[in-house]
Enzyme design. Structure first.
Site, PDB file in Angstrom:
ATOM      1  CG  MET A  26      -1.803  -1.140   1.325  1.00 23.82           C
ATOM      2  SD  MET A  26      -3.222  -0.733   2.314  1.00 23.82           S
ATOM      3  CE  MET A  26      -3.991   0.527   1.378  1.00 23.82           C
ATOM      4  CB  VAL A  34       2.523   0.342   4.574  1.00 22.83           C
ATOM      5  CG1 VAL A  34       1.138   0.115   5.186  1.00 22.83           C
ATOM      6  CG2 VAL A  34       3.365   1.196   5.513  1.00 22.83           C
ATOM      7  CE  LYS A  49       6.274   2.734   9.500  1.00 16.80           C
ATOM      8  NZ  LYS A  49       5.902   4.109   9.875  1.00 16.80           N
ATOM      9  CG  ASP A 143       6.574  13.707   8.942  1.00 13.70           C
ATOM     10  OD1 ASP A 143       6.815  14.638   8.140  1.00 13.70           O
ATOM     11  OD2 ASP A 143       6.790  12.507   8.682  1.00 13.70           O
TER      12      ASP A 143
HETATM   13  P1  ATP Z   1       8.019   7.956   5.678  1.00 19.34           P
HETATM   14  O1  ATP Z   1       9.393   7.466   5.347  1.00 19.34           O
HETATM   15  O2  ATP Z   1       7.336   8.660   4.517  1.00 19.34           O
HETATM   16  O3  ATP Z   1       7.935   8.733   6.947  1.00 19.34           O
HETATM   17  P2  ATP Z   1       7.098   5.609   7.025  1.00 19.34           P
HETATM   18  O4  ATP Z   1       8.100   4.537   6.835  1.00 19.34           O
HETATM   19  O5  ATP Z   1       7.134   6.304   8.333  1.00 19.34           O
HETATM   20  O6  ATP Z   1       7.117   6.658   5.829  1.00 19.34           O
HETATM   21  P3  ATP Z   1       4.228   5.555   6.946  1.00 19.34           P
HETATM   22  O7  ATP Z   1       4.233   7.009   6.585  1.00 19.34           O
HETATM   23  O8  ATP Z   1       3.670   5.166   8.251  1.00 19.34           O
HETATM   24  O9  ATP Z   1       5.690   4.934   6.797  1.00 19.34           O
HETATM   25  O10 ATP Z   1       3.522   4.751   5.790  1.00 19.34           O
HETATM   26  C1  ATP Z   1       3.935   4.852   4.444  1.00 19.34           C
HETATM   27  C2  ATP Z   1       2.717   4.862   3.538  1.00 19.34           C
HETATM   28  O11 ATP Z   1       1.983   3.633   3.662  1.00 19.34           O
HETATM   29  C3  ATP Z   1       1.680   5.950   3.875  1.00 19.34           C
HETATM   30  O12 ATP Z   1       2.015   7.176   3.296  1.00 19.34           O
HETATM   31  C4  ATP Z   1       0.417   5.325   3.289  1.00 19.34           C
HETATM   32  O13 ATP Z   1       0.361   5.494   1.894  1.00 19.34           O
HETATM   33  C5  ATP Z   1       0.586   3.861   3.596  1.00 19.34           C
HETATM   34  N1  ATP Z   1      -0.039   3.522   4.894  1.00 19.34           N
HETATM   35  C6  ATP Z   1       0.510   3.649   6.117  1.00 19.34           C
HETATM   36  N2  ATP Z   1      -0.329   3.263   7.091  1.00 19.34           N
HETATM   37  C7  ATP Z   1      -1.473   2.880   6.475  1.00 19.34           C
HETATM   38  C8  ATP Z   1      -2.758   2.399   6.940  1.00 19.34           C
HETATM   39  N3  ATP Z   1      -2.998   2.221   8.242  1.00 19.34           N
HETATM   40  N4  ATP Z   1      -3.709   2.140   6.023  1.00 19.34           N
HETATM   41  C9  ATP Z   1      -3.452   2.326   4.697  1.00 19.34           C
HETATM   42  N5  ATP Z   1      -2.286   2.782   4.204  1.00 19.34           N
HETATM   43  C10 ATP Z   1      -1.292   3.055   5.067  1.00 19.34           C
END
Ligand code: ATP
Length: 327
Positions: A26, A34, A49, A143
């Site tokens: 996703m 994710v 995640k 953020d």
């Molecule tokens: P970044 O490096 O951008 O900070 P990250 O590793 O911290 O990313 P998240 O921002 O938590 O990860 O998630 C990445 C992407 O996955 C989100 O932008 C979204 O598109 C998708 N995503 C995250 N959590 C969910 C959820 N609960 N339901 C659906 N999609 C999700």
């Protein structure tokens, strides 16, 4: 039966994740991917995640554990709900509720920019999540951006939705009304908006009944002062998001990072013509009060929610509206 069916679909199976079947990807972050997944005992969809531990140093691992600690505390309809954390030898798994519409970011890209009503519908929900974080949990998100705002799609059946009855045209897909085309996205729209990604969130020291603050007495004044002001960074970010929703591009942009930093530091933004010409003074005033350089004069979350533009009655929420004059 469901389990067998999913196994046959040959999706990757991750170690120590027996209760879940991982489905399609996703989203993606720097160290994480994710996925959509099914909780096999209940058949419910979730988002997982997955973080590769071998790519992370000790500090990054600590950051993940902190993110989990923060997520565990959150219970609000506009914050992505935490389900469980699984620490396996190779991966960390953060299981969360699935927010199936995807990112608000994608909607801005797809529709160029959003109507005032729809922007208000989205930003009000973001404001409620931030008021909860600031005032009840005692954390700053740090953020907030359209990529971290997820939404649940909603159905628009004209009979079921009183808002849809406002449509004057018989054509179910477009209408021209007061200089606006309103697009109905495959019968769907933006429903509940949820704030995601607490990876950069920070607990703030506060005299707050719900926040443990046993060590606050030893904290140096400059730290207390800094942390107290840190809530304001979220309000600035809300201002940037609101600006972007309304016109389709961010308030501060430059190819060179040095120039960009300088513009931000001085709060140098404009309501660029012709894109902002038809946007109301009320919306502009609200954005200006968020994008105020002096954090003491910037809107607090309560002031923002009381802003006259924010309190206007929306007539077409939550339809996706695309203003007719796309320059
Ligand atoms: P970044 O490096 O951008 O900070 P990250 O590793 O911290 O990313 P998240 O921002 O938590 O990860 O998630 C990445 C992407 O996955 C989100 O932008 C979204 O598109 C998708 N995503 C995250 N959590 C969910 C959820 N609960 N339901 C659906 N999609 C999700």
């Amino acid at each position: 039966v469901e389990e067998e069916r999913l196994q046959k679909m040959k999706f990757k199976q991750y170690p120590n994740l027996d209760k879940y079947q991982v489905l399609e990807q996703m989203g993606e972050g720097a160290f994480s991917v994710v996925y959509k997944a099914v909780h096999l005992p209940s058949g419910k969809d979730v988002a997982i995640k997955i973080l590769r531990k071998f790519q992370m140093d000790q500090q990054q691992k600590q950051a993940v554990l902190k993110e989990v600690t923060i997520m565990r505390q959150l219970k609000h309809q506009n914050c992505v709900r935490f389900i469980e954390f699984i620490d396996s030898p190779v991966y960390y798994y953060i299981v969360q509720e699935l927010v199936s519409g995807g990112e608000i970011f994608t909607m801005i890209v797809k529709y160029t920019y959003l109507s005032e009503d729809l922007s208000r519908w989205i930003i009000t929900q973001v404001a409620h999540s931030i008021r909860y974080l600031h005032e009840e949990v005692g954390i700053v998100h740090r953020d907030i951006k359209p990529e971290n705002l997820l939404f649940e799609p909603i159905d628009f059946k004209p009979s079921a939705n009183p808002i849809a009855k406002l449509r004057k045209s018989d054509d179910p897909n477009t209408k021209k009304d007061e200089g606006e085309f309103t697009a109905n996205v495959g019968g769907g729209g933006i429903g509940v908006v949820k704030l995601a990604d607490f990876g950069l969130s920070k607990q703030i020291w506060e005299h707050n009944t719900k926040t443990p603050c046993g060590t606050v007495g030893y904290t140096a004044p400059e730290i207390v002062r800094d942390e107290r002001y840190s809530k304001e960074v979220d309000m600035w970010a809300i201002g940037c998001v609101l600006y972007t929703l309304l016109c389709g591009f961010p308030p501060f942009y430059d190819e060179r990072i040095e120039t960009l930093t300088e513009k931000v530091a001085k709060g140098q933004f404009t309501f660029l013509q012709p894109w902002w010409d038809e946007i109301s003074d009320g919306a502009k005033n609200c954005v200006s009060n968020l994008l105020t350089v002096d954090p003491k004069r910037r809107y607090t979350i309560d002031q923002f929610l009381e802003d006259p533009w924010m309190k206007l009655e929306s007539k077409s929420v939550p339809e996706l509206a695309i203003p007719s004059r796309v320059p």
